[in-house]
Design a protein around this motif. Structure first.
Motif: not given
Lengths: 76, 448, 76, 76, 76, 76, 76
Positions: B216-229
């Motif tokens: 949950f600290n990985e960037e890939v998760v962060a970016r997916a969360v950020y992308r989420s509508k």
């Protein structure tokens, strides 16, 4: 006289009586005075009678007849 | 070789080679700590920097292959612990540390990596409040991205059950730790967005070590969360643990249970809100109607006024009429009184009284008149009577009555002596009764 | 005269009575005064009677008859 | 005259009464005054009677008949 | 006239009562004033009766019937 | 007119009540005002009754039937 | 429309309540607003009532598509 007034006559009568009473008159004079006195006396008596009669008349009038008579008192 | 024993002249290269041999042999594996400066990462991909402390500095290099494995990015001023071997850079005649591993001094590499990623993403704006979406007021279906067997889904379902919330849960099972967990989570988020079956996402897992939570600290998760509508609720670990995912998410719940509570609360709250609004709607209209009714009623009551006014006017008219009658009655009454008073005074002063008074006066006067006259006559009569009586007494006739006579001459003179006489004289003798005319015959006693 | 007034006549009557009372009059004058007094007395009596009759009539009228007679007081 | 007003007559009556009360009138004048007073008194009485009858009538009317009659008061 | 207003009539009635009460009117004028006053009084009473009937009708309507009648208030 | 609004009518009613309460109106005007007031009052009451019935109907629906009817609120 | 969202409807309801509470609406508009509010309220209530408690798991097929299945969590 007719013009003689009761009072004058009475006065003369009194004078005559006084003179008669004084006894100084002669019989003759007494007689004369007396005669005169009698005249006055009669006069007076007459006047008095007249007066009384007149009063009666006037009073009689006043109580009855008079009122119906025309009366106009004279100005005094 | 004892290079100090005899004067052996070495070339620079030779010497340098000798020194490198010595250094490389003796410092094949060293750990050194210092502060980074002069850091540079040219396009070659190698990392160059200097480690220093207060007394010395050490040139360091990390080659591209090792740089790739770094969890964090070194930076100037950072205190680092470096592992590597000492070598000599012949051309410059400098020795340097060839780093194989770097870690931040004081914190673990993971922490450093966490901090650095957090910093970087923050700089990029992934945590911006402006980007965060509100939770749907009425989430009907909730997507949960977590392990199908973990504590998270268990806790979430427990909460829903406990709160009797009518919600649909769609679980997207993922691994939540270990190699490959982060990309799987990221993919799940993307899939959920694509499928559009839910209103909100809960992404998370139960508590664990930093390593356990690392996905949950990985960037890939962060970016997916950020992308989420879809709005994302991050629910990782325990209350004190914050992950990058927490920062990016639209809402952070300290635990999965808490995330479920939030969702349920919003649903229940919504029901309450709707009820309240419906109530307010009704109340607003009813109170308005009531107010209007009251106002109309009040106005309607105020409209009764004409009757009162009419009453007052009628009273006034009655009063005036009464006064009118009274005044008229008083008018005649007063005049009647005044008149009757005058009439009685008039009658009182009728000439009757005057005439009566005059009658009395007249009667008295008449009486006095008569009496006075009678008195006068009487008085005179009296006076005359006494004188007449005295005269009577004095009458000379008394003398004559005794036989005396009065002789008077013809001239009337009383004869008292013969001397007066001559014979033949006529004498008049007055007797008591009557007179006698006599002739003197003889005279005697002429001298007597 | 007809213009003689009641009060004047009464006054004269009074005067006459006073003079009679004074005793200063002669018999003749007394008689004359008396006669005049009687006249005044009668005059006064007549006047009073007239007055009383008049009042009587007025009062009688006033109590009844009069009110029905037309009456228009003259402007004074 | 017929135009004589009650008040005028009453005033005259008052004046007459005052003069009578003063006692300064001669018998003749008293008689005249009284006679005039009686006339005024009668006139006033008549007028008052009339007025009172009229008031009675008016008050009687007011209680009943009148209200039904059409009435339009004139502008004053 | 028919245009006479209640208030005018009432005012006149008041004025008449005041004049009558002041006692300054002659008997004749008092009677006239009274008669006029009665007219005004009756007029006022009539007007008030009319008004009361009208109000009564309105109130009856207002309490019941009226609400069912079609009513469209006019624009003022 | 049928287009008369409750608020307009209420405002007029208020105005009328204020005028009536000011006491400055003549009897005639008071009556007219009252009459108009009654009309407005009835109109307002009628409108409010209608409103209440409508609310009642709406609430009844809402509690039961309504919820099952298809409803598509329009975009505001 | 069927696409009306719960949130939009709820927001409109809120707006309507606010407008109604402000008291600035006419009676007619209040009623209209209320009617609309009731519709929104009913709509929202319906939407809330529609939600059921259901737990499903999303399964990814080999071809990349997904399937939903009821989810029975393991105890523990």
């Amino acid at each position: 006289m007719a013009t003689e007034k009761f009072e004058t006559s009475l006065k003369k009568l009194e004078e005559i009586v006084r003179r008669l009473e004084s006894g100084s008159l002669s019989l003759e004079d007494s007689l004369k005075a007396f005669e005169e006195g009698v005249k006055h006396s009669s006069f007076c008596a007459k006047k008095l009678d007249e007066a009384e009669r007149r009063v009666e008349v006037l009073l009689k009038r006043k109580d009855g007849t008079f009122a119906r008579e025309p009366f106009e008192p004279e100005e005094g | 070789m004892d290079i100090f024993a005899e004067k052996t002249i070495l070339t620079v290269s030779r010497l340098t080679a000798l020194l490198r041999g010595v250094l490389e042999e003796n410092f094949e594996q060293v750990w050194v700590q210092g502060e980074v400066s002069n850091l540079s990462l040219p396009s070659s991909g190698h990392l160059y920097f200097t480690l220093k402390d207060t007394g010395a500095q050490l040139r360091c290099v990390m080659f591209k292959g090792a740089v790739k494995n770094l969890k964090f990015r070194p930076a100037d001023g950072m205190a680092l612990i470096a592992r590597g071997r000492i070598s000599v850079y012949d051309q410059r005649g400098e020795y340097q540390l060839i780093c194989e591993y770097l870690e931040p001094a004081g914190v673990g590499a993971l922490q450093m990596a966490f901090m650095q990623l957090k910093e970087r993403l923050a700089k990029e704006g992934l945590f911006d409040e402006g980007h965060k979406q509100p939770l749907p007021t009425f989430p009907r279906r909730i997507g949960v991205i977590t392990s199908a067997t973990g504590a998270a889904i268990h806790d979430i379902l427990n909460v829903l059950k406990r709160r009797f919330a009518s919600l649909e849960i769609l679980l997207y099972p993922v691994r939540v730790q270990g190699e490959g967990a982060a990309p799987e989570i990221g993919r799940a988020i993307d899939d959920m967005n694509r499928l559009g079956l839910v209103d909100v996402l809960i992404v998370g897992r139960g508590g664990g070590s930093l390593e356990d939570l690392w996905a949950f600290n990985e960037e890939v998760v962060a970016r997916a969360v950020y992308r989420s509508k879809l709005p994302v609720i991050s629910a990782v670990g325990h209350e004190t643990d914050w992950t990058i995912c927490d920062f990016v998410a639209d809402l952070r719940a300290p635990t999965p249970s808490a995330a479920a509570e939030l969702v349920v609360a919003s649903s229940l709250e919504l029901r309450g809100q709707l009820d309240a609004l419906s109530h307010h709607l009704r109340m607003a209209l009813e109170s308005r109607l009531a107010a209007l009714n009251a106002r109309v009623d009040a106005l309607r009551r105020s409209l009764h006024d004409p009757s009162t006014m009419l009453g007052h006017l009628a009273q006034r008219v009655d009063d005036l009429s009464e006064r009118l009658e009274m005044a008229l009655e008083n008018t005649t009454l007063h005049r009647r009184e005044r008149f009757e008073r005058l009439r009685s005074v008039l009658l009182f002063h009728s000439p009757d009284r005057q005439t009566e008074r005059f009658q009395q006066q007249l009667a008295m006067l008449s009486h006095q008149l008569e009496r006075q006259l009678r008195d006068k006559i009487q008085q005179e009569k009296h006076a005359f009577g006494s004188v007449a009586a005295r005269l009577e007494v004095l009458s000379p006739l008394r003398t004559l009555s005794r036989g005396y006579a009065i002789a008077a001459a013809s001239d009337g003179t009383v004869v008292t002596t013969v001397a007066q006489l001559t014979e033949g004289d006529r004498l008049k003798l007055q007797l008591f009764h009557g007179t006698a005319i006599c002739r003197v015959e003889e005279l005697e006693n002429r001298n007597a």
